[in-house]
Design an enzyme around this catalytic site. Sequence first.
Site, PDB file in Angstrom:
ATOM      1  N   CYS A   2      25.008 -43.755  20.538  1.00  0.00           N
ATOM      2  CA  CYS A   2      26.312 -45.069  19.339  1.00  0.00           C
ATOM      3  C   CYS A   2      27.320 -44.361  19.283  1.00  0.00           C
ATOM      4  CB  CYS A   2      25.339 -45.173  18.065  1.00  0.00           C
ATOM      5  SG  CYS A   2      23.199 -46.307  18.164  1.00  0.00           S
ATOM      6  N   ARG A  27      29.089 -44.534  24.439  1.00  0.00           N
ATOM      7  CA  ARG A  27      27.738 -43.670  23.993  1.00  0.00           C
ATOM      8  C   ARG A  27      26.891 -44.809  23.862  1.00  0.00           C
ATOM      9  NH1 ARG A  27      29.894 -39.569  21.343  1.00  0.00           N
ATOM     10  NH2 ARG A  27      28.324 -39.402  19.465  1.00  0.00           N
ATOM     11  N   TRP A  74      23.518 -47.512  21.070  1.00  0.00           N
ATOM     12  CA  TRP A  74      21.693 -47.940  21.689  1.00  0.00           C
ATOM     13  C   TRP A  74      21.098 -47.618  21.311  1.00  0.00           C
ATOM     14  CZ3 TRP A  74      18.428 -44.756  22.804  1.00  0.00           C
ATOM     15  CH2 TRP A  74      17.455 -44.321  23.599  1.00  0.00           C
ATOM     16  N   ASN A 100      25.287 -43.468  12.978  1.00  0.00           N
ATOM     17  CA  ASN A 100      24.636 -42.287  14.185  1.00  0.00           C
ATOM     18  C   ASN A 100      24.026 -41.833  14.764  1.00  0.00           C
ATOM     19  OD1 ASN A 100      25.439 -41.678  17.087  1.00  0.00           O
ATOM     20  ND2 ASN A 100      26.397 -40.410  16.556  1.00  0.00           N
ATOM     21  N   GLY A 101      23.062 -41.577  14.625  1.00  0.00           N
ATOM     22  CA  GLY A 101      22.068 -41.286  14.253  1.00  0.00           C
ATOM     23  C   GLY A 101      20.532 -41.829  13.460  1.00  0.00           C
ATOM     24  N   GLU A 483      20.709 -33.773  42.249  1.00  0.00           N
ATOM     25  CA  GLU A 483      21.809 -34.333  41.746  1.00  0.00           C
ATOM     26  C   GLU A 483      22.294 -35.853  42.563  1.00  0.00           C
ATOM     27  OE1 GLU A 483      23.173 -33.982  38.351  1.00  0.00           O
ATOM     28  OE2 GLU A 483      25.068 -35.594  39.667  1.00  0.00           O
ATOM     29  N   LYS A 487      22.670 -39.370  41.148  1.00  0.00           N
ATOM     30  CA  LYS A 487      24.029 -40.563  40.784  1.00  0.00           C
ATOM     31  C   LYS A 487      23.887 -41.757  41.651  1.00  0.00           C
ATOM     32  CE  LYS A 487      25.783 -38.450  39.449  1.00  0.00           C
ATOM     33  NZ  LYS A 487      26.110 -37.583  38.011  1.00  0.00           N
ATOM     34  N   GLU A 490      20.653 -43.218  38.991  1.00  0.00           N
ATOM     35  CA  GLU A 490      21.805 -43.960  37.472  1.00  0.00           C
ATOM     36  C   GLU A 490      22.722 -44.689  38.044  1.00  0.00           C
ATOM     37  OE1 GLU A 490      23.660 -41.044  34.965  1.00  0.00           O
ATOM     38  OE2 GLU A 490      23.974 -40.428  36.084  1.00  0.00           O
ATOM     39  N   HIS A 506       4.850 -31.093  52.997  1.00  0.00           N
ATOM     40  CA  HIS A 506       3.453 -30.264  52.290  1.00  0.00           C
ATOM     41  C   HIS A 506       3.263 -31.877  51.433  1.00  0.00           C
ATOM     42  CE1 HIS A 506       3.499 -26.156  53.205  1.00  0.00           C
ATOM     43  NE2 HIS A 506       4.735 -26.334  53.320  1.00  0.00           N
ATOM     44  N   LYS A 605      26.058 -41.878  28.014  1.00  0.00           N
ATOM     45  CA  LYS A 605      25.912 -40.496  27.765  1.00  0.00           C
ATOM     46  C   LYS A 605      26.130 -39.528  27.339  1.00  0.00           C
ATOM     47  CE  LYS A 605      30.664 -38.927  30.041  1.00  0.00           C
ATOM     48  NZ  LYS A 605      29.900 -38.632  31.156  1.00  0.00           N
TER      49      LYS A 605
HETATM   50  C1  AGP Z   1      24.443 -37.457  33.789  1.00  0.00           C
HETATM   51  O1  AGP Z   1      25.466 -38.424  35.530  1.00  0.00           O
HETATM   52  C2  AGP Z   1      23.978 -37.501  34.051  1.00  0.00           C
HETATM   53  N1  AGP Z   1      24.181 -39.115  32.786  1.00  0.00           N
HETATM   54  C3  AGP Z   1      23.277 -37.066  32.628  1.00  0.00           C
HETATM   55  O2  AGP Z   1      21.999 -36.585  33.459  1.00  0.00           O
HETATM   56  C4  AGP Z   1      23.471 -35.884  31.352  1.00  0.00           C
HETATM   57  O3  AGP Z   1      24.033 -35.677  32.825  1.00  0.00           O
HETATM   58  C5  AGP Z   1      23.092 -35.730  30.147  1.00  0.00           C
HETATM   59  O4  AGP Z   1      22.556 -36.364  30.102  1.00  0.00           O
HETATM   60  C6  AGP Z   1      23.123 -34.243  29.730  1.00  0.00           C
HETATM   61  O5  AGP Z   1      24.171 -34.272  29.189  1.00  0.00           O
HETATM   62  P1  AGP Z   1      25.509 -33.394  28.422  1.00  0.00           P
HETATM   63  O6  AGP Z   1      26.325 -33.108  29.959  1.00  0.00           O
HETATM   64  O7  AGP Z   1      26.401 -33.890  27.673  1.00  0.00           O
HETATM   65  O8  AGP Z   1      24.479 -31.956  27.521  1.00  0.00           O
END
Ligand code: AGP
Length: 610
Positions: A2, A27, A74, A100-101, A483, A487, A490, A506, A605
Amino acid sequence: MCGIIGYIGKRQAAKILVEGLRRLEYRGYDSAGLAVLNNAGLFVHKSQGKLERLVNRFQSNRCLGNVGIGHTRWATHGIPNEVNAHPHYDSKRKIAVVHNGIIENFRGIRTHLESTGCRFRSETDSEVLPHLIDSYYKGNLLQAVQSTLRQVEGNYAIAVISPNEPTRMVAARKGSPLVIGLGADEFFAASDVTAMLGHTDEVVYVEDDEIVDVAMDGVRISTLSGEPIQRAATTVSWDISQVQKEGYPHFMIKEIMEQPISLRQSINERIQAGRVVFPELEPLSENLGNSDKINQVVFLGCGTAYHAGFVGKYTIEKFARIPAAVDMSSEFRYSSPVVTPGTLVVAISQSGETTDTLAAVRYAKEQGATTIAITNVVGSSITREVDVTINMYAGPEIAVAASKTYTSQLAVLSLFALYVAQLRQPRDVDAIEALLHDIEDLPAQVEKVLTQAATIEHIAKRYSTYNHFLYLGRHINYPSALEGALKLKEISYIHAEGYPAGEMKHGAIALIDEEMPVVCIVSESEVHEKMLSNIQEVHARKGRIIAIATKGDLEIETLIQDTIYLPQIHEFASPILIAVAFQLFAYYVAAHRGLDVDQPRNLAKSVTVE
Ligand code: AGP
């Protein structure tokens, strides 16, 4: 998660709140809302879904006023609908709150308040706040918020307004970020500085258990028990152009394209006369250079940051010869890790707010570990927890999917590994010099990768209809495979798995058929020949291969049609070039599928819940 924002000043609040919320939408974007004070009292406007929906339904003539608060959500407690959207307010519409929290003891408070006649509208934990503040209100909003916060458990960043005190806003934080912006005759409160860029660059970072009384004539910070706190303002170096798309269709592609600049910012000052310098690490340098003091390194992070840590582990082991491990922050403290005063924990977090990473750092500190954070956000929560902070200087990243911050993390981690190697009197100085040389050259090499965007888009378009992908890599580029797959997952919602190529036979090899494209990292490295064998294995089973290879690799040229060629670079710097190619690939697949690249479904994020 949030995002919250508050404004008090001489301008119309609603426009400023909406503009700020737009920058905070990364957020969370399940719902949005705002509240403004005017002669008629408290005007509240909320909507389910993204901010744009709220804006489209806006009745600007009813939303006039110079004091207001806003929120983008969120969802945690309660589904993402209009009723659960913030701001929440008390039964008499005299107190409005954005939060937020999570208020952990909300059930008990709610039951008590309901027994006294309070009528709740939403299913959220946050709604207890306005009702509780109202129950304590005796003509002083600041005091009512203080009393409330002494009673609640959990974490929060809040902004509170009341028509009873129309020239005041009260904000507070515990565990969730909060920044106060100091403008000329106007003040802002927000989850981060991006929300106020363009209005002011003078900010004050609020600490946990602090409360801020914001009035037309200034800002007063105090503890929850009322002791005043003096804190100097900080000048923010980010500027407004960094949080605007500037002609790009999405923030993500803008941020991918910015990588030559962001990498330069992360690297440049840190290489001087052929040596790595980290002034911020000076206080730790004696211990870092002494294997009796620091005898193991543990890298921690979530998601993309975890993948960066994985590369960090390989690099520090190779060049500084320190035993190293990597763990996901969310798993770390539940796995009884052996952490001693000889352990160095390097926590990686773009936002500096990821709850799991913060908790993992706290656990490590309790065991006596030395802690370092690598983050992109000055003043973020993690910087308060660790012994030393290393800033990435990547600039603000708005798209939910990390791109430029990942490559900056990788660059900083490589430099950090070489810095420690320098301190430990390495035997192979030439090897360190060779990697350092190529790290310095990275911005220019990334530029070359970016010139291939059209080729990558062409390949991405042809593969954008597939539903499963396998990413294979080995050694330092096994994390690159993880990674690359993350990418794609997501932002395109395609099932993708990153896998160590040597492990394929395996089990995972059973998945391979014509419907499963396999992305193979076969760039020049110690494991090049082994990767070629893996490619042959996939080929023999009719798997479709997309290769990432080094320019001039003749063997690949004859074997694989869909190849992305990267410039020649040191094996330990190659994850950065590969990451850029994978970001472009994922971006174009998602864009061709017509998806909301910057705000993928269900994500936010910064993940500030466990
Ligand atoms: C990255 O593309 C993601 N959205 C996610 O995995 C992110 O890296 C993860 O939530 C960690 O976030 P931070 O680096 O702000 O701790």
